[in-house]
Design an enzyme around this catalytic site. Structure first.
Site, mmCIF file in Angstrom:
data_model
loop_
_atom_site.group_PDB
_atom_site.id
_atom_site.type_symbol
_atom_site.label_atom_id
_atom_site.label_comp_id
_atom_site.label_asym_id
_atom_site.label_seq_id
_atom_site.Cartn_x
_atom_site.Cartn_y
_atom_site.Cartn_z
ATOM 1 N N ARG A 63 0.825 -1.213 0.000
ATOM 2 C CA ARG A 63 0.000 0.000 0.000
ATOM 3 C C ARG A 63 0.856 1.259 0.000
ATOM 4 O O ARG A 63 0.389 2.327 -0.435
ATOM 5 C CB ARG A 63 -1.001 -0.037 1.156
ATOM 6 C CG ARG A 63 -2.105 -1.085 0.931
ATOM 7 C CD ARG A 63 -3.072 -1.134 2.089
ATOM 8 N NE ARG A 63 -2.465 -1.596 3.313
ATOM 9 C CZ ARG A 63 -2.370 -2.873 3.690
ATOM 10 N NH1 ARG A 63 -2.855 -3.826 2.917
ATOM 11 N NH2 ARG A 63 -1.795 -3.197 4.828
ATOM 12 N N GLU A 100 4.634 -9.995 14.697
ATOM 13 C CA GLU A 100 3.958 -10.602 15.844
ATOM 14 C C GLU A 100 4.248 -12.106 15.879
ATOM 15 O O GLU A 100 4.550 -12.675 16.920
ATOM 16 C CB GLU A 100 2.463 -10.346 15.720
ATOM 17 C CG GLU A 100 1.754 -10.346 17.042
ATOM 18 C CD GLU A 100 0.292 -9.981 16.875
ATOM 19 O OE1 GLU A 100 -0.070 -9.426 15.812
ATOM 20 O OE2 GLU A 100 -0.474 -10.272 17.799
HETATM 21 P P1 AMP Z 1 3.849 -2.417 11.719
HETATM 22 O O1 AMP Z 1 3.234 -3.149 12.866
HETATM 23 O O2 AMP Z 1 3.941 -0.932 11.974
HETATM 24 O O3 AMP Z 1 5.161 -3.011 11.306
HETATM 25 O O4 AMP Z 1 2.831 -2.580 10.532
HETATM 26 C C1 AMP Z 1 3.163 -3.398 9.473
HETATM 27 C C2 AMP Z 1 2.349 -3.200 8.243
HETATM 28 O O5 AMP Z 1 1.106 -3.828 8.444
HETATM 29 C C3 AMP Z 1 2.104 -1.784 7.826
HETATM 30 O O6 AMP Z 1 2.768 -1.597 6.597
HETATM 31 C C4 AMP Z 1 0.626 -1.679 7.632
HETATM 32 O O7 AMP Z 1 0.325 -1.530 6.284
HETATM 33 C C5 AMP Z 1 0.056 -3.000 8.082
HETATM 34 N N1 AMP Z 1 -0.826 -2.930 9.236
HETATM 35 C C6 AMP Z 1 -0.513 -3.167 10.516
HETATM 36 N N2 AMP Z 1 -1.580 -3.078 11.313
HETATM 37 C C7 AMP Z 1 -2.618 -2.745 10.508
HETATM 38 C C8 AMP Z 1 -3.997 -2.484 10.729
HETATM 39 N N3 AMP Z 1 -4.566 -2.546 11.957
HETATM 40 N N4 AMP Z 1 -4.761 -2.164 9.671
HETATM 41 C C9 AMP Z 1 -4.223 -2.102 8.431
HETATM 42 N N5 AMP Z 1 -2.937 -2.345 8.153
HETATM 43 C C10 AMP Z 1 -2.132 -2.652 9.181
#
Ligand code: AMP
Length: 175
Positions: A63, A100
């Site tokens: 995205r 995770e």
């Molecule tokens: P992060 O936990 O910041 O490493 O998030 C990883 C990726 O997952 C990001 O690039 C977001 O696009 C996606 N992502 C994480 N959590 C969400 C969520 N609740 N809704 C949509 N996309 C998410």
């Protein structure tokens, strides 16, 4: 600006238990499919980061590509994709980071950035910050300078910004 954020916030769709139980997925597709809203988020990011004079926009798969490409176009900056392992055809710089469950790998082409570059990082959601932090490390490994990090959504309760050392992330909508 806040008018833009209000409109975007109203369009974001919460999808409960996607992609797995316990996650509330922030679905941006209704924002992207609304021409005015899509233009307003690109414009807001461009306005915010134009003064930092980025030479390249790094978008995180997938995205971050949708948002980063029009931002790069308007800034007359180059676009550089940060991709999952094995997708880039040329020589890559790679980093493994914790998710995770298990680990993920992110890659950049080795010749995509250099010491003269001023990099703007773009992704849709700043959640735990692990992905953006990994991308920032890759940019640093290639010797480029990070001048900004922009997101549409920040899940503030996960405190992802604390992982982004050396840059103050900017988000249009914070939960
Ligand atoms: P992060 O936990 O910041 O490493 O998030 C990883 C990726 O997952 C990001 O690039 C977001 O696009 C996606 N992502 C994480 N959590 C969400 C969520 N609740 N809704 C949509 N996309 C998410």
């Amino acid at each position: 600006m806040s008018e833009c954020a209000d409109r975007v916030r109203a369009l974001i769709r919460d999808v409960v238990d996607f992609p797995k139980p316990g996650i509330v997925f922030k679905d941006l597709t209704p924002v992207l499919s609304d021409g005015e809203a899509f233009a307003s988020i690109v414009d807001a990011l461009v306005e915010r980061f134009e003064p930092m004079r980025p030479t390249r926009v790094v978008g995180i798969e997938a995205r971050g590509f949708i948002l980063g490409a029009p931002v790069a176009y308007r800034l007359r900056a180059g676009f550089v994709p940060a991709r999952k392992k094995g997708k880039l055809p040329w020589q890559t710089e790679s980093i493994a980071y914790e998710l995770e469950y298990g680990t993920e790998n992110l890659e950049l082409h080795r010749d995509a950035l250099g010491p003269d570059d001023r990099v703007l990082l773009i992704d849709d959601v700043l959640a735990t910050g692990g992905t953006a932090a990994a991308a920032l490390s890759l940019v640093a490994q290639l010797g480029a300078e990070v001048v900004g990090a922009g997101f549409i959504i920040e899940l503030g309760f996960l405190n992802g910004r604390s992982k982004l050392t050396g840059v103050e992330p900017y988000s249009l909508v914070t939960y």
